[in-house]
Write an enzyme that holds these catalytic residues in place. Structure first.
Site, PDB file in Angstrom:
ATOM      1  N   PRO A   2     -52.991  50.150   0.145  1.00 29.52           N
ATOM      2  CA  PRO A   2     -51.671  49.598   0.028  1.00 29.52           C
ATOM      3  C   PRO A   2     -51.179  50.316  -1.388  1.00 29.52           C
ATOM      4  O   PRO A   2     -51.860  50.691  -2.248  1.00 29.52           O
ATOM      5  CB  PRO A   2     -51.918  48.326  -0.644  1.00 29.52           C
ATOM      6  CG  PRO A   2     -53.141  47.913   0.524  1.00 29.52           C
ATOM      7  CD  PRO A   2     -53.905  48.827   0.404  1.00 29.52           C
ATOM      8  N   GLU A   3     -49.863  50.977  -1.094  1.00 31.47           N
ATOM      9  CA  GLU A   3     -49.216  51.704  -2.099  1.00 31.47           C
ATOM     10  C   GLU A   3     -48.221  50.704  -2.929  1.00 31.47           C
ATOM     11  O   GLU A   3     -48.240  49.469  -2.844  1.00 31.47           O
ATOM     12  CB  GLU A   3     -48.697  53.125  -1.623  1.00 31.47           C
ATOM     13  CG  GLU A   3     -49.687  53.835  -0.974  1.00 31.47           C
ATOM     14  CD  GLU A   3     -49.204  55.127  -0.365  1.00 31.47           C
ATOM     15  OE1 GLU A   3     -48.482  55.693  -1.019  1.00 31.47           O
ATOM     16  OE2 GLU A   3     -49.768  55.562   0.631  1.00 31.47           O
ATOM     17  N   LYS A  53     -50.400  50.153  -8.724  1.00 37.54           N
ATOM     18  CA  LYS A  53     -50.815  49.644  -7.537  1.00 37.54           C
ATOM     19  C   LYS A  53     -51.733  48.269  -8.028  1.00 37.54           C
ATOM     20  O   LYS A  53     -52.363  47.741  -7.252  1.00 37.54           O
ATOM     21  CB  LYS A  53     -51.645  50.633  -6.968  1.00 37.54           C
ATOM     22  CG  LYS A  53     -51.125  51.713  -6.610  1.00 37.54           C
ATOM     23  CD  LYS A  53     -52.183  52.451  -5.599  1.00 37.54           C
ATOM     24  CE  LYS A  53     -51.520  53.989  -5.182  1.00 37.54           C
ATOM     25  NZ  LYS A  53     -52.346  54.785  -4.716  1.00 37.54           N
ATOM     26  N   ARG A 106     -62.430  44.248   4.341  1.00 37.63           N
ATOM     27  CA  ARG A 106     -63.572  45.313   4.192  1.00 37.63           C
ATOM     28  C   ARG A 106     -64.203  45.142   2.611  1.00 37.63           C
ATOM     29  O   ARG A 106     -65.105  45.999   2.335  1.00 37.63           O
ATOM     30  CB  ARG A 106     -62.828  46.751   3.982  1.00 37.63           C
ATOM     31  CG  ARG A 106     -62.369  47.161   5.552  1.00 37.63           C
ATOM     32  CD  ARG A 106     -61.779  48.595   5.282  1.00 37.63           C
ATOM     33  NE  ARG A 106     -62.881  49.470   4.961  1.00 37.63           N
ATOM     34  CZ  ARG A 106     -62.834  50.854   4.813  1.00 37.63           C
ATOM     35  NH1 ARG A 106     -61.587  51.250   5.320  1.00 37.63           N
ATOM     36  NH2 ARG A 106     -63.713  51.838   4.635  1.00 37.63           N
ATOM     37  N   ARG A 251     -59.003  63.081   1.176  1.00 35.03           N
ATOM     38  CA  ARG A 251     -58.311  62.321   1.917  1.00 35.03           C
ATOM     39  C   ARG A 251     -57.658  63.253   2.987  1.00 35.03           C
ATOM     40  O   ARG A 251     -57.332  64.526   2.696  1.00 35.03           O
ATOM     41  CB  ARG A 251     -57.220  61.527   1.087  1.00 35.03           C
ATOM     42  CG  ARG A 251     -57.522  60.713  -0.045  1.00 35.03           C
ATOM     43  CD  ARG A 251     -58.128  59.446   0.644  1.00 35.03           C
ATOM     44  NE  ARG A 251     -57.281  58.540   1.207  1.00 35.03           N
ATOM     45  CZ  ARG A 251     -56.280  57.662   0.983  1.00 35.03           C
ATOM     46  NH1 ARG A 251     -56.318  57.730  -0.563  1.00 35.03           N
ATOM     47  NH2 ARG A 251     -55.640  57.045   1.552  1.00 35.03           N
TER      48      ARG A 251
END
Length: 261
Positions: A2-3, A53, A106, A251
């Site tokens: 999530p950003e 965030k 997770r 990434r």
């Protein structure tokens, strides 16, 4: 992960749920999920806000609970704290029977208790929608480092809230290659990139809020029309060249080899 848009959507949903009540118990299934939550017992939840965030639950007297959703976390209010799903990793039980729970398949999300917010975010840059995120600030941050521009955007010092998806999309809109050294980009192009960061996050925020209000779970970036992210091998919407992917900072970075220089 999530950003800013997704985290803002979660924060606004919390405000709508109005979990303004006293915390009477806390719990967690893993010792690494939360730190110091028991110190929140007896305090009242008085507000929900966002910094970058991070979600901040303001408590009576000044302390805060900081929440980082990590990859798959979601912070929600449920009507009965006893009815927790299998993916709930930590929770705050309220005196009216409700619960604020971290749902996280997770189990990477984190909650931490802090006596004060002072100094908590000294290492973070300005919010993208704030008056502090000026062209002058952004240009100065870029010109002082040789780091690839994509990595600079994700550091949270030049501007907060950007992650893999929206950093890649803003760079595409600005026509800047993600591996280009930050201090080699002209002032004109950096100012253009700053504008596209705001535009991309604005569009993504509208999408995230709409997606989160739909029934069921929301999907990160849902309904946001990505131009490059996740589109490796597909044709660029502008030039029809194949979108490429390369590793950056652990990434995957997506970009158009013709449109971005």
């Amino acid at each position: 992960m999530p950003e800013l848009p997704e985290v803002e959507a979660v924060t606004r949903k919390l405000r709508v749920a109005s979990p303004w009540a006293e915390i009477v118990a806390t719990g967690q299934f893993r010792p690494t999920t939360a730190t110091g939550l028991e110190r929140a017992i007896g305090l009242r939840v008085e507000g929900a806000s966002r910094r970058g965030k991070h979600i901040l639950l303001s408590l009576s007297g000044g302390p805060v609970v900081r929440v980082h959703l990590k990859m798959t976390g979601n912070l929600v209010v449920i009507p009965d704290v006893r009815l927790r799903t299998a993916t709930v990793r930590a929770w705050l039980a309220l005196n009216d029977g409700r619960g604020i729970v971290l749902e996280d398949p997770r189990a990477l999300g984190r909650l931490t208790f802090h006596e004060t917010i002072d100094g908590l975010f000294d290492d973070l840059g300005p919010e993208p929608f704030s008056a502090e995120f000026t062209a002058q600030h952004f240009v100065a941050e870029a010109q002082r480092t040789k780091k690839p521009i994509k990595l600079l955007l994700m550091e949270q010092r030049a501007v907060v809230g950007l992650g893999n998806i929206y950093a890649a999309e803003a760079l595409f809109q600005a026509g800047i290659h993600p591996a280009k050294p930050s201090n080699e980009i002209s002032v004109v192009r950096l100012k253009r990139l700053r504008g596209h960061i705001v535009d991309v996050l604005t569009a993504a925020l509208d999408s995230a809020i709409a997606a989160y209000e739909q029934p069921g779970a929301f999907t990160e970036g849902e309904n946001f029309p990505v131009a490059v992210y996740g589109r490796e091998g597909e044709a660029c919407w502008r030039c029809r060249a194949a979108i490429r992917r390369m590793p950056q900072g652990g990434r995957s970075t997506y970009y158009c080899p013709k449109c971005q220089r």
